[in-house]
Write an enzyme that holds these catalytic residues in place. Structure first.
Site, PDB file in Angstrom:
ATOM      1  N   GLU A 189      33.948  93.809  39.251  1.00 10.29           N
ATOM      2  CA  GLU A 189      34.069  93.407  40.661  1.00 10.29           C
ATOM      3  C   GLU A 189      34.484  91.954  40.672  1.00 10.29           C
ATOM      4  O   GLU A 189      33.965  91.178  39.862  1.00 10.29           O
ATOM      5  CB  GLU A 189      32.726  93.580  41.383  1.00 10.29           C
ATOM      6  CG  GLU A 189      32.361  95.040  41.589  1.00 10.29           C
ATOM      7  CD  GLU A 189      31.094  95.237  42.432  1.00 10.29           C
ATOM      8  OE1 GLU A 189      30.772  94.355  43.253  1.00 10.29           O
ATOM      9  OE2 GLU A 189      30.430  96.254  42.252  1.00 10.29           O
ATOM     10  N   HIS A 224      31.377  97.964  47.564  1.00  7.75           N
ATOM     11  CA  HIS A 224      30.021  97.396  47.495  1.00  7.75           C
ATOM     12  C   HIS A 224      29.467  97.108  48.897  1.00  7.75           C
ATOM     13  O   HIS A 224      29.016  95.996  49.191  1.00  7.75           O
ATOM     14  CB  HIS A 224      30.014  96.123  46.645  1.00  7.75           C
ATOM     15  CG  HIS A 224      28.669  95.843  46.016  1.00  7.75           C
ATOM     16  ND1 HIS A 224      28.520  95.263  44.787  1.00  7.75           N
ATOM     17  CD2 HIS A 224      27.407  96.074  46.472  1.00  7.75           C
ATOM     18  CE1 HIS A 224      27.228  95.127  44.504  1.00  7.75           C
ATOM     19  NE2 HIS A 224      26.532  95.622  45.519  1.00  7.75           N
ATOM     20  N   ARG A 282      24.481  99.470  40.445  1.00  2.53           N
ATOM     21  CA  ARG A 282      25.171  98.295  39.922  1.00  2.53           C
ATOM     22  C   ARG A 282      26.288  98.757  39.013  1.00  2.53           C
ATOM     23  O   ARG A 282      26.139  99.756  38.305  1.00  2.53           O
ATOM     24  CB  ARG A 282      24.214  97.421  39.092  1.00  2.53           C
ATOM     25  CG  ARG A 282      23.363  96.467  39.905  1.00  2.53           C
ATOM     26  CD  ARG A 282      24.177  95.276  40.426  1.00  2.53           C
ATOM     27  NE  ARG A 282      23.401  94.341  41.214  1.00  2.53           N
ATOM     28  CZ  ARG A 282      23.285  94.342  42.540  1.00  2.53           C
ATOM     29  NH1 ARG A 282      23.900  95.260  43.263  1.00  2.53           N
ATOM     30  NH2 ARG A 282      22.579  93.415  43.164  1.00  2.53           N
TER      31      ARG A 282
HETATM   32  N1  LIG Z   1      25.174  99.115  46.755  1.00  2.00           N
HETATM   33  C1  LIG Z   1      24.553  98.105  47.295  1.00  2.00           C
HETATM   34  O1  LIG Z   1      25.079  97.418  48.155  1.00  2.00           O
HETATM   35  C2  LIG Z   1      23.140  97.801  46.878  1.00  2.00           C
HETATM   36  C3  LIG Z   1      22.279  97.186  47.804  1.00  2.00           C
HETATM   37  C4  LIG Z   1      20.966  96.936  47.419  1.00  2.00           C
HETATM   38  C5  LIG Z   1      20.542  97.243  46.131  1.00  2.00           C
HETATM   39  N2  LIG Z   1      21.408  97.815  45.250  1.00  2.00           N
HETATM   40  C6  LIG Z   1      20.978  98.150  43.883  1.00  2.00           C
HETATM   41  O2  LIG Z   1      20.180  99.320  43.926  1.00  2.00           O
HETATM   42  C7  LIG Z   1      19.359  99.355  42.769  1.00  2.00           C
HETATM   43  C8  LIG Z   1      17.958  99.848  43.119  1.00  2.00           C
HETATM   44  O3  LIG Z   1      17.339  99.005  44.088  1.00  2.00           O
HETATM   45  P1  LIG Z   1      15.838  99.273  44.583  1.00  2.00           P
HETATM   46  O4  LIG Z   1      15.595  98.332  45.717  1.00  2.00           O
HETATM   47  O5  LIG Z   1      15.614 100.720  44.750  1.00  2.00           O
HETATM   48  O6  LIG Z   1      15.034  98.755  43.288  1.00  2.00           O
HETATM   49  P2  LIG Z   1      13.550  99.173  42.850  1.00  2.00           P
HETATM   50  O7  LIG Z   1      13.124  98.112  41.911  1.00  2.00           O
HETATM   51  O8  LIG Z   1      12.710  99.463  44.043  1.00  2.00           O
HETATM   52  O9  LIG Z   1      13.773 100.552  42.062  1.00  2.00           O
HETATM   53  C9  LIG Z   1      14.446 100.635  40.842  1.00  2.00           C
HETATM   54  C10 LIG Z   1      13.721 101.688  40.015  1.00  2.00           C
HETATM   55  O10 LIG Z   1      14.491 101.979  38.861  1.00  2.00           O
HETATM   56  C11 LIG Z   1      13.581 102.283  37.809  1.00  2.00           C
HETATM   57  N3  LIG Z   1      14.289 102.183  36.527  1.00  2.00           N
HETATM   58  C12 LIG Z   1      14.525 101.096  35.755  1.00  2.00           C
HETATM   59  N4  LIG Z   1      15.241 101.449  34.674  1.00  2.00           N
HETATM   60  C13 LIG Z   1      15.465 102.794  34.765  1.00  2.00           C
HETATM   61  C14 LIG Z   1      16.144 103.727  33.956  1.00  2.00           C
HETATM   62  N5  LIG Z   1      16.782 103.356  32.837  1.00  2.00           N
HETATM   63  N6  LIG Z   1      16.168 105.028  34.355  1.00  2.00           N
HETATM   64  C15 LIG Z   1      15.542 105.407  35.489  1.00  2.00           C
HETATM   65  N7  LIG Z   1      14.883 104.561  36.297  1.00  2.00           N
HETATM   66  C16 LIG Z   1      14.854 103.275  35.941  1.00  2.00           C
HETATM   67  C17 LIG Z   1      12.461 101.288  37.998  1.00  2.00           C
HETATM   68  O11 LIG Z   1      11.271 101.722  37.381  1.00  2.00           O
HETATM   69  C18 LIG Z   1      12.343 101.237  39.519  1.00  2.00           C
HETATM   70  O12 LIG Z   1      11.337 102.125  39.992  1.00  2.00           O
HETATM   71  C19 LIG Z   1      19.414  97.946  42.182  1.00  2.00           C
HETATM   72  O13 LIG Z   1      20.298  97.965  41.088  1.00  2.00           O
HETATM   73  C20 LIG Z   1      20.039  97.138  43.257  1.00  2.00           C
HETATM   74  O14 LIG Z   1      20.746  96.046  42.717  1.00  2.00           O
HETATM   75  C21 LIG Z   1      22.700  98.106  45.600  1.00  2.00           C
END
Ligand SMILES: NC(=O)c1ccc[n+]([C@@H]2O[C@H](COP(=O)([O-])OP(=O)(O)OC[C@H]3O[C@@H](n4cnc5c(N)ncnc54)[C@H](O)[C@@H]3O)[C@@H](O)[C@H]2O)c1
Length: 316
Positions: free
Chosen positions: A273, A291, A244
């Site tokens: 964005e 994105h 993000r």
């Molecule tokens: N680029 C894109 O198009 C796109 C698409 C989908 C998701 N995303 C983003 O990807 C990210 C991750 O998604 P996901 O499905 O893996 O989520 P998820 O909830 O499965 O995993 C996120 C992990 O981050 C950990 N976390 C929280 N704070 C943290 C910190 N400060 N340091 C280290 N770890 C920390 C959590 O414990 C969790 O295990 C989200 O921000 C989501 O919005 C981006």
């Protein structure tokens, strides 16, 4: 029963819903007309992605609504708790795009490692007049194999990137404050499987050890990577943010590139964005995408069919 897919849904999702007797409307109704449209058409299921907002007004004033569905992960555009209090089902598809995001990160990493992001900019301009010059400029590529991949945030997408990293011959180190270890199972084309147990380590150790760093944390109040974190990294590190905007301090990133601490970086998400800072867009050390981490046909198909399955389970 009628389903309004206001931000679109895959044909596979439409097919599954229609086969179960639902009528699927794919008109994009403007936000201010949405309430009337739902009521006039007695919509039971409202499917959105990130564009349409589902706030209290819609939840309160559209009694036909039974399900709000989000294709994808983040539900910041929906008043989830309020909707659930009012008895609505709120569903999403958190795992559908994990592998797509992970592949995009590796697209960036392989591209950066061999200067593809620059070469693709320069070849159309100088490929005929300065072929030898460009060949020399892009001679010092590196391989990913044998390098250490640091994963910050070891949830669904973090683990998916780690699996690709293992397949690419990388060593994996990971940090996640809420996950102590994860068992990663890799499936191969001939039915073979291999599993790898990864125990997470401290953030500091990941930053110190990794040659490539990728972030997969949720949006949060403070930067996860700021000046102090850059200082801990190896000189010449390559990093990617497809999580993000606001997770990495973009100003500190540009400074770390200028100082040589960060060799190159990939950004799929931006603090601003849809108008990222020009100094990022023009920076030759950055590989950039708008994105598009989750934007694959396969992820869209999985999102559509997973939403359809959940809707059929609830209302079927
Ligand atoms: N680029 C894109 O198009 C796109 C698409 C989908 C998701 N995303 C983003 O990807 C990210 C991750 O998604 P996901 O499905 O893996 O989520 P998820 O909830 O499965 O995993 C996120 C992990 O981050 C950990 N976390 C929280 N704070 C943290 C910190 N400060 N340091 C280290 N770890 C920390 C959590 O414990 C969790 O295990 C989200 O921000 C989501 O919005 C981006």
């Amino acid at each position: 029963m009628k389903v309004l897919a206001n931000d679109g849904v895959s044909q596979s999702g439409i097919d599954a819903l229609e086969a179960a007797g639902f009528e699927v409307l794919t008109t994009t109704v403007a936000q201010e007309q949405l309430q009337n449209y739902i009521n006039d058409n007695a919509i039971s299921v409202l499917l959105v992605r990130s564009a349409t907002k589902v706030r209290k007004d819609i939840i309160d004033n559209c009694p036909s609504l039974k399900i709000i569905g989000r294709g994808g992960v983040g539900m910041d555009n929906i008043d989830v708790e309020y909707a659930r209090e009012k008895g609505l089902h709120v569903i999403n598809t958190p795992a559908a795009s994990s592998h797509s995001v992970a592949e995009l990160v590796f697209g960036h990493f392989y591209g950066l490692a061999r200067f593809l992001h620059n070469s693709n900019r320069d070849m159309p301009l100088e490929g005929d007049s300065n072929f030898k010059g460009l060949k020399k400029a892009y001679a010092k590529g590196v391989e990913l194999k044998g390098k250490t991949l640091g994963v910050i945030g070891f949830g669904r997408i973090g683990q998916a990137t780690a699996k690709i990293g293992i397949g690419a011959g990388m060593k994996i180190v990971a940090f996640d404050p809420f996950i102590e270890e994860a068992n990663l199972e890799l499936d191969f084309f001939d039915g073979q499987k291999a599993s790898f147990n990864i125990k997470t380590i401290s953030k500091e150790d990941v930053l110190k050890q990794a040659d490539f760093i990728t972030l997969h944390v949720p949006a949060q109040k403070d930067y996860v990577i700021d000046k102090a974190e850059f200082e801990l990294m190896k000189d010449g590190v390559i990093i990617a943010n497809a999580a993000r905007g606001g997770v990495v301090n973009e100003i500190a990133l540009v400074k770390a590139i200028e100082s040589g601490k960060v060799a190159k970086a990939a950004l799929d998400v931006f603090e601003k964005e849809p108008q990222p800072e020009v100094q990022l867009l023009m920076n030759p050390s950055l590989s950039l995408t708008p994105h598009t981490g989750a934007a694959t046909n396969e992820a869209q198909d999985r999102i559509g069919t997973e939403l359809a399955e959940q809707i059929i389970n609830i209302l079927g």
